[in-house]
Write an enzyme that holds these catalytic residues in place. Structure first.
Site: not given
Ligand code: 26A
Length: 339
Positions: A294
Site C-alpha cells: 500500500d
Molecule cells: C476486503 N478485505 C479483505 C480488505 C482487507 C484490507 N483492506 C480492505 N479490504 N484485508 C486486509 N486489508 C488491509 O490491508 C492492509 C495491508 O495491505 C489491512 O487493513 C492492512 O492494513
C-alpha cells in the site's frame, strides 16, 4: 476550489489489530503466512475468535489500516496536507474515531459514510517473520453505497486522479464504476490495486466490470499468479510479463505494474516492458511487511499527482515502501523524511 483534494481514494476503512504469532497459531485456523482473507461475522465462522485472542495478547498494536486508506496516508505523506481525500464506510465507535484522527494527522481528508448499526471493520494482522496474514471482518465497510459519492460529487469533479483498493470489489463495484466512468470521460488517471489473490479468483466478474476504466493496475506476484490461474493462462504463474500483457489487453492507455518483493518491479504497457530493480533495505531493518504494498502505491500515486513520470513515480513508491517497512504496521515515520 484550491482546497479540494487532488487525489481521491476509495476503499474499506479498517482498524488493524496487529500482533506476532507462531506458525502453530496460523495452522490452527488454516491460515497462510502471507495472505488476506475475509471472515463473515454472521455465519459463525470460528475465525471470529481470532480478534478476541489477538486483542488480549500483551504485544498487540492497534494501527490504522484498510489497504486504500494506507495508500491515502502514504500519498499524503509525500504530497502534504489536504491533497488526498478518502471514501469508505465506518461505524460510530472508538475504532472510527481512531481512524479519523490518524487520517487527520496524516493530512488525509476523510469523507466517511457512517453506519449507525454496524461496527467499524477490523483486520487481524498476524505477523510471522517478514510475513503477514490478514484476517478481515469488514463490518461497516461492507455497507458503502454509491449514493455517498453523489453527495460528495464536487470532490470527485475536483480530483485529478483516483485510486481504488481492489478489496472494494467485494463491496461496491457500482461505486468503483461510477468513479471509473467519471475518470474515463474526463481523461483522469484511474488506478486499481488487485489487493489480494482472492480478488481475481473469486471476484472476476466484478474485476471485469472495472478493468476497462483503469489506466494503471498495480499488483504483486501472488495476485498476478492468481489472475493467471483465474484466466487459465498457459504461461508459468511467475511469468509476470505475459500476465501483465493480458491485463493491458489491446488498451493503449493502460499500464500494469507488478511488484515482486526483492525482485525487479515489472512494468508493462503497449509501449513495452521495463524491469525496475528495487532498492533493498537490510533485512534486519524490516519491522514488518504489513502495508508495504500500500505504501508503494501511495508513493506512486503521490508521484503521478505531482506529474512525475512513470519511472520516477515508481521510484517514489519504492522509497515510501522502504520507509513503511521500518514502522509498525501500515505506518510512516512520525517526522517527515525528504525524498
Ligand atoms: C476486503 N478485505 C479483505 C480488505 C482487507 C484490507 N483492506 C480492505 N479490504 N484485508 C486486509 N486489508 C488491509 O490491508 C492492509 C495491508 O495491505 C489491512 O487493513 C492492512 O492494513
Amino acid at each position: 476550489m484550491g482546497h479540494l483534494p487532488q487525489v481521491i481514494c476509495l476503499g474499506n476503512p479498517l482498524l488493524d489489530i496487529q500482533t506476532e504469532v507462531d506458525a502453530a497459531y496460523l495452522e490452527r485456523y488454516s491460515l497462510k503466512a502471507n495472505d488476506a482473507i475475509l471472515v463473515d461475522a454472521n455465519t459463525g465462522d470460528k475465525r471470529m475468535k481470532i480478534y478476541e485472542e489477538v486483542i488480549n495478547k500483551p504485544n498487540v498494536h492497534f494501527v490504522a489500516g484498510g489497504a486504500a486508506q494506507n495508500t491515502a496516508r502514504g500519498a499524503a505523506y509525500v504530497l502534504g496536507p489536504q491533497k488526498v481525500g478518502y471514501f469508505g464506510s465506518v461505524g460510530q465507535d472508538t475504532y472510527a474515531e481512531k481512524l479519523l484522527s490518524e487520517n487527520e494527522t496524516a493530512g488525509v481528508v476523510s469523507f466517511y459514510q457512517v453506519q449507525n448499526s454496524v461496527g467499524t471493520g477490523k483486520c487481524a494482522a498476524l505477523i510471522t517473520d517478514h510475513n503477514r496474514s490478514l484476517v478481515t471482518d469488514l463490518g461497516a465497510a461492507n455497507h458503502f453505497t454509491p449514493d455517498h459519492l453523489d453527495a460528495h460529487w464536487d470532490k470527485v469533479e475536483a480530483a485529478k486522479l483516483f485510486y481504488i483498493g481492489g478489496f472494494h470489489l467485494t463491496v461496491s463495484p457500482e461505486a468503483i464504476c461510477k468513479l471509473g466512468k467519471h475518470a474515463q470521460e474526463n481523461g483522469k488517471p484511474f488506478i486499481l490495486n488487485l489487493s489480494a489473490p482472492f480478488i481475481p479468483q473469486f471476484f472476476k466478474s466484478a474485476l471485469e466490470q472495472v478493468l476497462p476504466y483503469t489506466t494503471y493496475v498495480i499488483a504483486n506476484e501472488s495476485e498476478a499468479a492468481s489472475y493467471a490461474e483465474s484466466y487459465s493462462l498457459a504461461c508459468p504463474k511467475d511469468d509476470l510479463e505475459t500476465i501483465a500483457k493480458h491485463i493491458v489487453g489491446d488498451s493503449s492507455q493502460r499500464t500494469v505494474i507488478f511488484t515482486h518483493g526483492l525482485e525487479p518491479t515489472v512494468v508493462v504497457s503497449h509501449q513495452g516492458t521495463k524491469n525496475i530493480p528495487v532498492k533493498a533495505i537490510a533485512s534486519e531493518k524490516i519491522v514488518d511487511t504489513n502495508g508495504a504494498g500500500d505504501a508503494f502505491a501511495g508513493g506512486f500515486v503521490g508521484g503521478l499527482a505531482q506529474s512525475f513520470d512513470l519511472l520516477k513515480s515508481i521510484d517514489l513508491g519504492q522509497w515510501l515502501a522502504a520507509l513503511s517497512l521500518q514502522e509498525i504496521g501500515p505506518s510512516f515515520p512520525k517526522t517527515k523524511v525528504q525524498y
